[in-house]
Design an enzyme around this catalytic site. Structure first.
Site, PDB file in Angstrom:
ATOM      1  N   GLU A  82     -21.366 -17.583  21.429  1.00  0.00           N
ATOM      2  CA  GLU A  82     -21.907 -17.459  20.077  1.00  0.00           C
ATOM      3  C   GLU A  82     -23.393 -17.125  20.202  1.00  0.00           C
ATOM      4  O   GLU A  82     -24.237 -17.992  20.315  1.00  0.00           O
ATOM      5  CB  GLU A  82     -21.707 -18.747  19.271  1.00  0.00           C
ATOM      6  CG  GLU A  82     -22.050 -18.547  17.810  1.00  0.00           C
ATOM      7  CD  GLU A  82     -21.834 -19.781  16.946  1.00  0.00           C
ATOM      8  OE1 GLU A  82     -21.959 -19.659  15.727  1.00  0.00           O
ATOM      9  OE2 GLU A  82     -21.562 -20.870  17.492  1.00  0.00           O
ATOM     10  N   HIS A 101     -23.627 -14.655  12.060  1.00  0.00           N
ATOM     11  CA  HIS A 101     -25.059 -14.823  11.800  1.00  0.00           C
ATOM     12  C   HIS A 101     -25.680 -13.459  11.512  1.00  0.00           C
ATOM     13  O   HIS A 101     -26.595 -13.009  12.207  1.00  0.00           O
ATOM     14  CB  HIS A 101     -25.736 -15.531  12.975  1.00  0.00           C
ATOM     15  CG  HIS A 101     -25.282 -16.953  13.143  1.00  0.00           C
ATOM     16  ND1 HIS A 101     -25.818 -17.990  12.421  1.00  0.00           N
ATOM     17  CD2 HIS A 101     -24.312 -17.497  13.923  1.00  0.00           C
ATOM     18  CE1 HIS A 101     -25.221 -19.119  12.762  1.00  0.00           C
ATOM     19  NE2 HIS A 101     -24.297 -18.846  13.668  1.00  0.00           N
ATOM     20  N   HIS A 152     -17.097 -18.121  11.207  1.00  0.00           N
ATOM     21  CA  HIS A 152     -17.338 -19.089  10.123  1.00  0.00           C
ATOM     22  C   HIS A 152     -17.821 -18.404   8.828  1.00  0.00           C
ATOM     23  O   HIS A 152     -18.991 -18.459   8.473  1.00  0.00           O
ATOM     24  CB  HIS A 152     -18.251 -20.242  10.531  1.00  0.00           C
ATOM     25  CG  HIS A 152     -19.501 -19.917  11.274  1.00  0.00           C
ATOM     26  ND1 HIS A 152     -20.409 -18.953  10.868  1.00  0.00           N
ATOM     27  CD2 HIS A 152     -20.032 -20.479  12.384  1.00  0.00           C
ATOM     28  CE1 HIS A 152     -21.425 -18.927  11.700  1.00  0.00           C
ATOM     29  NE2 HIS A 152     -21.225 -19.844  12.627  1.00  0.00           N
ATOM     30  N   ASP A 202     -15.716 -25.946  14.448  1.00  0.00           N
ATOM     31  CA  ASP A 202     -17.148 -25.731  14.749  1.00  0.00           C
ATOM     32  C   ASP A 202     -17.801 -27.073  15.078  1.00  0.00           C
ATOM     33  O   ASP A 202     -18.976 -27.307  14.783  1.00  0.00           O
ATOM     34  CB  ASP A 202     -17.865 -25.052  13.580  1.00  0.00           C
ATOM     35  CG  ASP A 202     -19.224 -24.469  13.965  1.00  0.00           C
ATOM     36  OD1 ASP A 202     -19.464 -24.293  15.177  1.00  0.00           O
ATOM     37  OD2 ASP A 202     -20.051 -24.215  13.076  1.00  0.00           O
TER      38      ASP A 202
END
EC number: 3.5.1.25
Length: 395
Positions: free
Chosen positions: A132, A198, A219, A281
Site C-alpha cells: 500500500e 489514496h 477502501h 484494514d
C-alpha cells in the site's frame, strides 16, 4: 477423513440446511444436501455442527495487523501473532499489508515475510504481500506518513519487481501521478493485482488508470477524491468514478464506522454483488482492548487513539485504520446494510478469491477445493476455524 455434519452450509447460491461436508487430505471431497449423515470410525472423524453455519473461511486482502502486532514491525513473530489473532475471528487467508515507508524498511519487509511463510502453522495463511504505497497523492494520504510519499520511478520499482515479484500479490497506487500509468502496466505484466488508492484522480484519469490495469478500488471513499470543481465546472472524483465504471471492483472497510449505513447501502445498490469485497484494514489494536496504539511499525509508526470502535489520529481529524475483525464485517453488512447472510459471506470469500485468481483453490465450499472452513452462530461468533483440513482454533 473428517465429516462435519448437521450444518447450515453457506454456498454462493443458498444455505443448505442440515447438510454435511467431508474432508480428506486437506481438501473437500464431498458436499451433501442430506440429513443422512455418515457414520464415524477409527479412520473417519465426525464433527457435529449442531446447526451452526458452515462457511468458507474469510479472505482478508487488506490487513495491517492485530493482537498488538503490525506487519511493519518486521518481525516473524509479529506475522504469526497477527495470523493467529485473526484466525480466531474466521479469517483463514490474508494479504499482509504494508504502509508507506522508507525503502530500506520495505526491502526488509520482503525478507521477513519470506521467513514467516514456513512457520505459519496455527493462523490464517499468507497469499502474498499487499504493498500500500508509497505512490500516493499527498492530499489524500490519510494516515499515511507524508515523509515517504513519492511518485513512482522505474529506478525504484524495477529492482523490487525483479527480485520480489513472486512475493507480491497486489500493489495500490494513485493512477494520476506522473509515471503511474507506466508503473501500472509493469505491475500488471508481472501478474500482480493493481489497485487505485489514496488518489485525487478525476474521471478521465481513472479511465486512463483502468486502461493501464488499475481494476480494484482500495477502501472506497477512504483516501479518495469526490466531486470537485475546476473553473466552475464539476468533475467526478475517484469515488463517483469507481461507483460508475463497471470494470472497477471495490473493497470497503465494512466496520460500520468508516462507512456508515447510507454509504454501505449505496455501494450495495450501485455495484454488483460480485464486485464488492469486504476488508478489515485492521491495524495492531484489532483483537485487543487498548485505547492507545501505534499505526505502522513500533520503531517509527504514528501514535493513534482507539475509541468508538475505530483507530484515529490524536487530533481526531482522520481515521487511522480499523480495529475490525472479519466477523464484524459480516454482522455489519447483514444488520446495517441489510444484505442476506449468504451475500455478505460472498463478499468476504468468493469475491476476494476470484480477484486474486485463487477461485480454484479457496473461497467456496466445493469438491476439490482446499478445506478452509469456519463454523459460526447466528451472531457470527466464530466457534471453529479450519485451515487446510486442520482445526487451528476451537472456542
Amino acid at each position: 477423513m473428517i465429516s462435519i455434519i448437521n450444518a447450515k452450509i453457506i454456498t454462493p447460491f443458498r444455505v443448505i440446511e442440515n447438510g454435511y461436508v467431508s474432508i480428506e487430505n486437506g481438501r473437500i471431497v464431498n458436499v451433501q444436501d442430506s440429513d443422512k449423515w455418515p457414520k464415524g470410525d477409527a479412520n473417519h472423524q465426525i464433527v457435529d455442527a449442531q446447526g451452526l453455519y458452515l462457511s468458507p473461511g474469510f479472505i482478508d486482502i487488506h490487513i495491517h495487523g492485530g493482537g498488538g502486532s503490525d506487519f511493519m514491525d518486521n518481525e516473524v513473530d509479529a506475522y504469526l501473532n497477527i495470523a493467529e489473532t485473526h484466525a480466531r475471528y474466521g479469517t483463514t487467508a490474508m494479504l499482509p499489508t504494508t504502509l508507506t515507508s522508507e525503502q530500506d524498511l520495505l526491502l526488509e519487509t520482503f525478507e521477513v515475510y519470506a521467513k514467516s511463510l514456513d512457520k505459519n502453522e496455527k493462523g490464517a495463511k499468507f497469499y502474498g504481500l499487499h504493498l500500500e504505497g508509497p505512490y500516493f497523492a499527498m492530499e489524500q494520504r490519510g494516515a499515511q506518513d507524508p515523509r515517504y510519499i513519492r511518485n513512482p520511478e522505474p529506478a525504484e520499482y524495477e529492482p523490487i519487481l525483479s527480485k520480489y515479484k513472486h512475493l507480491i500479490a497486489r500493489w495500490s497506487a494513485a493512477p494520476e501521478l506522473p509515471g503511474a500509468l507506466a508503473f501500472g502496466q509493469r505491475v500488471c505484466e508481472e501478474g500482480i493485482l493493481l489497485a487505485l488508492a489514496h488518489t485525487d484522480a478525476v474521471y478521465d484519469e481513472v479511465l486512463k488508470g483502468v486502461e493501464a490495469g488499475y481494476k480494484l478500488a482500495t477502501h472506497l471513499y477512504s483516501g479518495m477524491s469526490g466531486m470537485t470543481r475546476r473553473n466552475a465546472y464539476r468533475y467526478a472524483g475517484a469515488i463517483e468514478s469507481c461507483l460508475l465504471i463497471d470494470d472497477i471492483d471495490v473493497e470497503i472497510i465494512a466496520d460500520g464506522t468508516h462507512l456508515p449505513e447510507p454509504f454501505l447501502k449505496l455501494i450495495s445498490k450501485v455495484k454488483a454483488k460480485n464486485q464488492i469485497i469486504l476488508i478489515t484494514d485492521a491495524m495492531r489494536a484489532a483483537g485487543t482492548d487498548v485505547t492507545e496504539s501505534i499505526l505502522g511499525g513500533r520503531a517509527n509508526g504514528l501514535p493513534v487513539v482507539v475509541e468508538d470502535g475505530v483507530a484515529k489520529l490524536p487530533d481526531r481529524k482522520s481515521f487511522a485504520g480499523s480495529v475490525a475483525t472479519a466477523d464484524r464485517l459480516i454482522r455489519t453488512m447483514r444488520d446495517i446494510a441489510g444484505l442476506e447472510l449468504k451475500d455478505a459471506v460472498h463478499m468476504l470469500t468468493v469475491n476476494p478469491a476470484r480477484i486474486l485468481g485463487l477461485q480454484h483453490q479457496i473461497g467456496t465450499i466445493s469438491k476439490g477445493l482446499q478445506a478452509d472452513l469456519i463454523l459460526f452462530d447466528e451472531n457470527i461468533q466464530i466457534q471453529k476455524t479450519m485451515v487446510e483440513g486442520c482445526f487451528i482454533y476451537e472456542k
